[in-house]
Design a protein around this motif. Structure first.
Motif, short mmCIF file in Angstrom:
data_model
loop_
_atom_site.label_atom_id
_atom_site.label_comp_id
_atom_site.label_asym_id
_atom_site.label_seq_id
_atom_site.Cartn_x
_atom_site.Cartn_y
_atom_site.Cartn_z
N ASP A 1 38.47 62.45 -69.72
CA ASP A 1 39.32 63.51 -69.20
C ASP A 1 39.18 64.78 -70.02
OD1 ASP A 1 41.27 64.48 -67.42
OD2 ASP A 1 42.78 64.24 -68.98
N ASN B 1 43.19 64.15 -62.01
CA ASN B 1 43.19 64.37 -63.46
C ASN B 1 44.12 65.50 -63.85
OD1 ASN B 1 41.39 62.32 -63.91
ND2 ASN B 1 39.59 63.65 -63.93
N ARG C 1 47.30 65.14 -66.18
CA ARG C 1 47.09 65.75 -67.48
C ARG C 1 48.33 66.48 -67.99
NH1 ARG C 1 42.60 68.80 -66.11
NH2 ARG C 1 41.16 67.09 -66.47
N SER D 1 43.58 72.27 -68.11
CA SER D 1 42.35 71.89 -68.80
C SER D 1 41.73 73.07 -69.53
CB SER D 1 41.36 71.29 -67.82
OG SER D 1 41.13 72.21 -66.78
#
Lengths: 190, 803
Positions: A172, B337, B341, B345
């Motif tokens: 990730d 994701n 998360r 990102s």
């Protein structure tokens, strides 16, 4: 009187401007420039160059859906040197997207992830300008006879310094965005 | 006393002298307002020489009786107007009508056209924001300011793209009228904010429903009417400058406004604003690539002669807005994701740079308007407007294409509007209008990306009639109808396999032009007929209580996005498909406005019910596996929708403390599928307490609490998709939770300000702190809620100068 004049002027302007945009030639079709339609993996047995295999995934009309998939069987316990190419076959002649990836290699990385039932490993054979792998050239080593799915990812603007990324582990922490994600049903024979 | 006696004596003497004349004559007539021909009530009509004074009645009539023949001078005055005198030689009963002109100061309130958009005028359920509140939002956007109105919320993409939602509806269902021009700026897009510079507005009215038919018949949600400051008719120079600095985004806005006007009605106006903001910051991290820039300009030139006038204006909004980098994702696996998360990102250090993805939008409006008051008819006005909207969206692209827009649209719209206000029948005030529209959309093929919205031409025609009828002092009725015709002629290339997949080759063979490679050229042509109507009543229950009831029906033709969408949307990684067979949606909305006050307490309660037939919405269809991975497919389809809700505002003044509460609730239901409607604003409750030290430079302190509930009613569009766990090598069925709304949140905002005066210049300084406690939260109506928190504390300091 002045008002009326100004109005007729504006009306005329409106009409002429409208008629300008009123041409009959139809707009040109757009050939998608950035799309990847075809993924081609060429594998060659390092000990026996006549033993080759090809994985092909093709979406020839560019709608994103698979039109043709061909996966050759692999030989067990063999080391293959591999190269992947990406094409845009909507253009004529087909455009080699691999060159674009190479030109922006620091922003791209290809990951080869086998599922648990498929006994194979991969390692990178190329590096970008800062020494991180790209994945256009790689080595694929098969284990015992098995079958399963090999997923190929092309990640754009991921973190190539993320833990495991240089060994081909897609965590990730890599992030980025997935430009390509295709599955190949692979069969390894004795 | 002595003088009085003399006066009485003189008068008596005068009377006795002229006794032989005919002294039973009378003068009567009507006093009316020159601007809108309304009767003036309470005007003083006097003959000073005779010491006779009478007042006009509600209909403006007066009568002075028992006057003798001879020369006399009659004078008429009214508190709001310039007095007028007339000399005459009276020989018989005479009728004299007076048309009074407003005092010059009053003319500030008079539009070029004649009057302000007046929400008292009909049964529209509406609310207004005044200049003072708008100025607080100088550094923000139209959508942010409008949220001050109960029942108005916003659909955001990040913090800079804010689309107003009126009672649950937005985008093509909300009309934005900027200075009497209906905005055509690709408003179908949920991430396309209206191109209006908030600094150019003097007041904004939100009409909740379709009752403002003059602006369009498709206001299923409502209409936002933005009005700039008008020039007065006097020799003057008015200006103001507002400078705002903000800590979050480390930037600010400079806005300035100047109006030069002359006694003869001539005026010119210039207004501009500059905005520079860098990346915003949420409480825990930087929101990378959320900076924005805006340059806005408006110019005006006009001549206002009260009974006729002409005005030209030009408006430019030019903005560049960064889109949160982390919200640009590849496929469903990336989305999963991102959701898991919890932090974006991509988080970089603060920067003023605006990189891809970003939007660059320029909107220009040229407007020419003239009006003339016609005797015994009313007022006739003509307006021509040209708008040019250029929208470029830049994506993160490969192969050095990032400098090339991925979406490049140019929308040109010409509008001719003719309106007649007819007010000659007693108790009736009617409006008639016709509108012609010619629109051309040009998607630039240079993008190298297939067109999201095709080339099209649209011709439309609309005509309306509305009337206001005053039944009595306490009852007023209004009604209106409108018909719109639109013809859309598009050229779109479909991928042949898609065209056939959708069965269009059988349902729309008439649209096929030719096959070119793997694409098919099509020429979809559609005609739409739309009828809309409104009917309402206003009842004054008492001096302090008023009840408004309004029933309106709007009809909206499907927009280009709903018809033609066909491709991947990066921000939520979904494939969106339009539908060529969509029909117009028709709404029936009943709204009530109950407003009143009692001593220090005031309230405004607005319940409503909106039923929408053929409501167009996107519904999840299936999952498509492509070369880029898996994507959910959303298909535009139609259903019957019902929206029920209420907006409540109440305020209470206790000495120097002012309490104010705003509560908005909405219940949206998809009647055909028996499920909740998507993107309905959660219940929002805002409370404000304000303390004013009026003796000390008008210093005020204000604390605002905003509680946003969790939206518990939502359609479950979650889907399961098989995703490879890249770390374990197993394929897992993953539930993609795109539906569950974020938790409730509570924010505290503080503001304070005071006035100064130096010579004749008025200064005003304001401090505002949003999100005082740096609370982490996510907003259900932010399309980036999957990726990042909302922004944290923002301290803004504002200096305002009026000159």
């Amino acid at each position: 009187m002045k008002t009326i004049k100004l109005f007729s002027l504006s009306l005329i302007a409106a009409i002429t401007l409208n008629s300008c945009s009123d041409d009959d030639s139809s707009p040109e079709p757009i050939i998608e420039q950035e799309v990847i339609t075809t993924i081609n993996i060429e594998l060659e047995d390092v000990d026996n160059p006549t033993n080759t295999a090809t994985f092909l995934w093709s979406d020839s009309d560019g709608d994103g859906l698979e039109d043709l998939v061909n996966v050759d069987n692999l030989t067990a316990n063999t080391t293959y040197s591999g190269a992947i190419t990406f094409l845009n076959e909507l253009e004529n002649p087909a455009e080699d997207i691999t060159q674009e990836i190479l030109a922006e290699d620091e922003e791209h990385q290809i990951f080869y992830i086998p599922n648990t039932t498929l006994d194979l490993t991969t390692s990178y054979d190329d590096v970008d300008n800062v020494g991180n792998p790209v994945g256009l050239d790689f080595t694929l080593t098969t284990g015992d006879a098995s079958n399963g799915v090999l997923t190929v990812f092309l990640i754009h603007e991921g973190n190539k310094f993320a833990e495991g990324a240089s060994e081909g582990v897609l965590t990730d922490g890599v992030g980025g965005e997935t430009d390509i994600e295709v599955n190949f049903d692979v069969n390894i024979e004795d | 006393m002595f003088q009085m006696r003399i006066l009485v004596f003189c008068l008596m003497a005068f009377t006795s002298f002229t006794y032989s004349q005919n002294c039973s004559l009378n003068i009567s007539g009507q006093v009316i307002d020159l601007h809108d021909n309304s009767p003036l009530f309470g005007a003083v009509v006097q003959i000073e020489s005779l010491n006779k004074v009478v007042y006009t009645n509600e209909k403006g009539h007066y009568k002075i009786e028992d006057i003798c023949e001879g020369l006399l001078e009659i004078k008429v005055s009214h508190p709001f107007c310039e007095p007028k005198t007339k000399s005459l030689n009276l020989k018989s009963n005479t009728e004299i009508n007076f048309r009074l002109e407003h005092h010059l100061e009053e003319l500030n309130e008079v539009l070029l056209k004649g009057k302000l958009y007046n929400n008292e005028n009909n049964s529209s359920i509406s609310n207004q924001i005044k200049t003072e509140t708008l100025e607080e939002f100088s550094n923000a956007s139209l959508g942010d300011a409008l949220k001050n109105i109960s029942g108005v919320s916003s659909l955001n993409t990040g913090n800079a793209i804010v689309k107003p939602i009126i009672q649950g509806l937005h985008s093509s269902r909300v009309l934005v009228i900027n200075d009497n021009v209906r905005l055509h700026d690709q408003q179908w897009g949920v991430d396309h904010a209206p191109n209006v510079d908030i600094n150019s507005a003097a007041n904004i009215t939100v009409i909740k429903g379709a009752s403002a038919l003059k602006y369009g018949g498709d206001a299923v949600g409502g209409t936002i009417v933005v009005e700039p400051k008008k020039a007065p008719i006097k020799d003057t120079l008015i200006g103001k400058t507002i400078v705002t600095g903000a800590t979050n985004g480390r930037g600010g806005t400079l806005a300035s406004n100047l109006i030069k006007a002359y006694n003869n009605g001539f005026n010119y106006r210039i207004q501009g604003s500059l905005k520079r903001l860098g990346d915003f910051k949420s409480p825990d991290y930087q929101l990378s690539n959320t900076g924005s820039r805006a340059n806005n300009l408006s110019l005006g030139l006009g001549l206002n002669k009260i009974d006729y006038g002409i005005d030209f204006s030009y408006k430019l909004t030019d903005s560049e807005i960064g889109i949160l980098r982390a919200s640009h994702i590849g496929n469903t696996r990336d989305l999963v994701n991102a959701i898991n998360r919890q932090t974006p990102s991509f988080v970089d250090d603060f920067s003023y740079d605006i990189n891809n993805p970003k939007q660059k939008v320029t909107h220009q409006i040229y407007k020419l308007k003239a009006f003339k008051k016609l005797k015994n008819i009313g007022e006739l006005s003509l307006q021509y407007a040209f708008q040019n909207n250029r929208r470029k969206e830049f994506d993160v692209r490969r192969g050095g294409r990032s400098d090339l827009a991925a979406l490049d649209l140019e929308l040109k719209t010409h509008t001719i509007l003719a309106e007649l206000e007819w007010d000659q029948t007693e108790n009736f005030d009617s409006n008639f209008g016709v509108e012609f529209n010619a629109q051309n959309n040009f998607p630039n093929p240079r993008t190298g990306v297939r067109r999201l919205i095709p080339d099209y031409e649209m011709l439309s025609f609309g005509t309306y009639a509305t009337s206001l009828f005053q039944l009595s002092d306490t009852w007023e009725f209004d009604a209106g109808i409108r018909y719109d015709f639109s013809r859309i002629d598009a050229v779109k290339y479909y991928i042949t396999s898609r065209w056939e997949d959708l069965n269009y080759d059988e349902t729309f063979p008439q649209f096929e032009v030719e096959y070119i490679g793997n694409q098919i050229e099509t020429n979809p042509k559609f005609d739409y007929h739309n009828f809309s109507a409104t009917f309402g009543a206003t009842h004054q229950l008492s001096e302090q209580m008023k009840l408004i009831m309004n029933l309106s029906s709007a009809s909206r033709a499907p927009n280009p996005s709903e018809l033609f969408s066909d491709g991947l949307h990066h921000s939520i990684s979904s494939i969106e498909r339009g539908d060529l067979s969509l029909s117009p949606e028709q709404s029936y909305k009943f709204g009530v406005g109950f407003q009143g006050s009692y001593k220090n307490f005031g309230f405004n309660f607005q319940p409503y019910a909106n039923f929408i037939n053929n409501y167009i919405l996107m519904q999840p269809e299936d999952i498509e596996r492509t070369i880029r991975g898996a994507f959910p497919v959303y298909q535009y389809s139609q259903t019957n929708a019902r929206l029920l809700g209420f907006d409540l505002t109440a305020n209470y003044k206790f000495q120097k403390l002012d309490f104010r509460t705003n509560l908005a609730y909405i219940h949206g239901e998809d009647m055909s599928n028996n499920e909740a409607l998507i993107d309905m604003p959660p219940t929002n409750w805002s409370n404000t307490v304000r303390y004013e030290f009026d003796k000390f430079q008008n210093l005020y302190l204000e604390l605002n609490s905003q509680f946003v509930f969790k939206q518990n009613r939502f359609p479950n569009n979650n889907f399961e998709v098989e995703i490879l766990n890249t770390e374990t090598g197993t394929f897992e069925d993953v539930l993609v939770d795109i539906s569950t709304p974020p938790e409730a949140y509570h924010l505290l905002n503080f503001s304070s300000g005071m006035d100064f005066k130096l010579d004749k210049t008025k200064f005003n300084i304001n401090l505002r702190i949003n999100n005082l406690f740096n609370t982490n939260y996510r907003n259900y109506l932010n399309r980036q809620r999957y990726y990042a928190d909302e922004i944290g504390t923002n301290v803004m300091l504002q200096l305002k100068v009026n000159y």
